[in-house]
Design a protein around this motif. Structure first.
Motif, PDB file in Angstrom:
ATOM      1  N   CYS A 115      -5.264   0.399  -8.334  1.00  0.00           N
ATOM      2  CA  CYS A 115      -6.194   1.266  -7.620  1.00  0.00           C
ATOM      3  C   CYS A 115      -7.530   0.546  -7.481  1.00  0.00           C
ATOM      4  O   CYS A 115      -8.411   0.680  -8.341  1.00  0.00           O
ATOM      5  CB  CYS A 115      -6.389   2.578  -8.383  1.00  0.00           C
ATOM      6  SG  CYS A 115      -4.876   3.453  -8.769  1.00  0.00           S
TER       7      CYS A 115
ATOM      8  N   PRO B  83       0.848  -1.202   0.000  1.00  0.00           N
ATOM      9  CA  PRO B  83       0.000   0.000   0.000  1.00  0.00           C
ATOM     10  C   PRO B  83       0.885   1.254   0.000  1.00  0.00           C
ATOM     11  O   PRO B  83       1.903   1.302   0.688  1.00  0.00           O
ATOM     12  CB  PRO B  83      -0.797  -0.089   1.299  1.00  0.00           C
ATOM     13  CG  PRO B  83      -0.286  -1.261   2.052  1.00  0.00           C
ATOM     14  CD  PRO B  83       0.725  -1.977   1.218  1.00  0.00           C
ATOM     15  N   ILE B  84       0.494   2.244  -0.792  1.00  0.00           N
ATOM     16  CA  ILE B  84       1.254   3.491  -0.867  1.00  0.00           C
ATOM     17  C   ILE B  84       0.320   4.675  -0.740  1.00  0.00           C
ATOM     18  O   ILE B  84      -0.894   4.545  -0.883  1.00  0.00           O
ATOM     19  CB  ILE B  84       2.041   3.608  -2.190  1.00  0.00           C
ATOM     20  CG1 ILE B  84       1.074   3.650  -3.384  1.00  0.00           C
ATOM     21  CG2 ILE B  84       3.054   2.503  -2.352  1.00  0.00           C
ATOM     22  CD1 ILE B  84       1.689   4.224  -4.626  1.00  0.00           C
ATOM     23  N   THR B  85       0.908   5.824  -0.483  1.00  0.00           N
ATOM     24  CA  THR B  85       0.177   7.085  -0.502  1.00  0.00           C
ATOM     25  C   THR B  85       0.589   7.820  -1.761  1.00  0.00           C
ATOM     26  O   THR B  85       1.780   7.998  -2.026  1.00  0.00           O
ATOM     27  CB  THR B  85       0.521   7.938   0.740  1.00  0.00           C
ATOM     28  OG1 THR B  85       0.154   7.206   1.911  1.00  0.00           O
ATOM     29  CG2 THR B  85      -0.208   9.265   0.708  1.00  0.00           C
ATOM     30  N   LEU B  86      -0.385   8.233  -2.540  1.00  0.00           N
ATOM     31  CA  LEU B  86      -0.153   8.971  -3.781  1.00  0.00           C
ATOM     32  C   LEU B  86      -0.585  10.413  -3.559  1.00  0.00           C
ATOM     33  O   LEU B  86      -1.723  10.666  -3.165  1.00  0.00           O
ATOM     34  CB  LEU B  86      -0.953   8.344  -4.922  1.00  0.00           C
ATOM     35  CG  LEU B  86      -1.031   9.110  -6.237  1.00  0.00           C
ATOM     36  CD1 LEU B  86       0.348   9.221  -6.879  1.00  0.00           C
ATOM     37  CD2 LEU B  86      -2.009   8.422  -7.178  1.00  0.00           C
ATOM     38  N   THR B  87       0.328  11.345  -3.814  1.00  0.00           N
ATOM     39  CA  THR B  87       0.013  12.767  -3.716  1.00  0.00           C
ATOM     40  C   THR B  87       0.203  13.383  -5.099  1.00  0.00           C
ATOM     41  O   THR B  87       1.273  13.245  -5.695  1.00  0.00           O
ATOM     42  CB  THR B  87       0.934  13.472  -2.701  1.00  0.00           C
ATOM     43  OG1 THR B  87       0.840  12.787  -1.447  1.00  0.00           O
ATOM     44  CG2 THR B  87       0.535  14.923  -2.515  1.00  0.00           C
TER      45      THR B  87
ATOM     46  N   SER C 126       4.068   3.171   3.162  1.00  0.00           N
ATOM     47  CA  SER C 126       3.456   3.384   4.478  1.00  0.00           C
ATOM     48  C   SER C 126       4.503   3.600   5.562  1.00  0.00           C
ATOM     49  O   SER C 126       4.219   4.187   6.601  1.00  0.00           O
ATOM     50  CB  SER C 126       2.549   2.207   4.839  1.00  0.00           C
ATOM     51  OG  SER C 126       3.271   0.989   4.747  1.00  0.00           O
TER      52      SER C 126
END
Length: 118
Positions: free
Chosen positions: A82, A22-26, A37
């Motif tokens: 996604c 899982p990643i955070t996309l900005t 994470s």
């Protein structure tokens, strides 16, 4: 999953270090940032280094892909899974960021450097 030998000759080297994580996309008008994470920066691509983005197609509805150039990996294709219908939102947001960036450019284009200014 890793590619076969003949496909590797076409695609080049694959980096699967963050596969399935899982990643955070900005997404902003200046860059696209991928963070694990753990807080580790996976990639930070300035918008001008992104040459192509695609996603939300019916046959690959849960994926977004973009091609970007950076000093570490040269030109690479980054593929993001996604789930839950987010691919369409992600690709739309990337498109909006490109559009806003272009509008900003039109309002404040860079000044041309003339031979006299050099």
């Amino acid at each position: 999953q890793p590619c076969g030998r003949s496909l590797n000759s076409i695609l080049g080297k694959s980096n699967l270090k963050f596969a399935g994580m899982p990643i955070t996309l900005t997404i902003s008008t200046s860059s696209l940032n991928l963070m694990a994470s753990s807080g580790e920066i996976i990639a930070n691509h300035h918008m001008q280094s992104i040459s192509f983005a695609s996603g939300g197609d019916p046959d690959t509805a849960e994926y977004v892909a973009y091609v970007a150039k950076d000093p570490v990996n040269q030109r690479a294709c980054h593929i993001l899974e996604c789930p839950e219908g987010l691919a369409q939102d992600v690709i739309s947001t990337i498109g909006q960021a490109f559009e806003l960036r272009f509008k900003q450019y039109l309002k404040n284009p860079p000044k041309l450097v003339t031979p006299h200014d050099r």
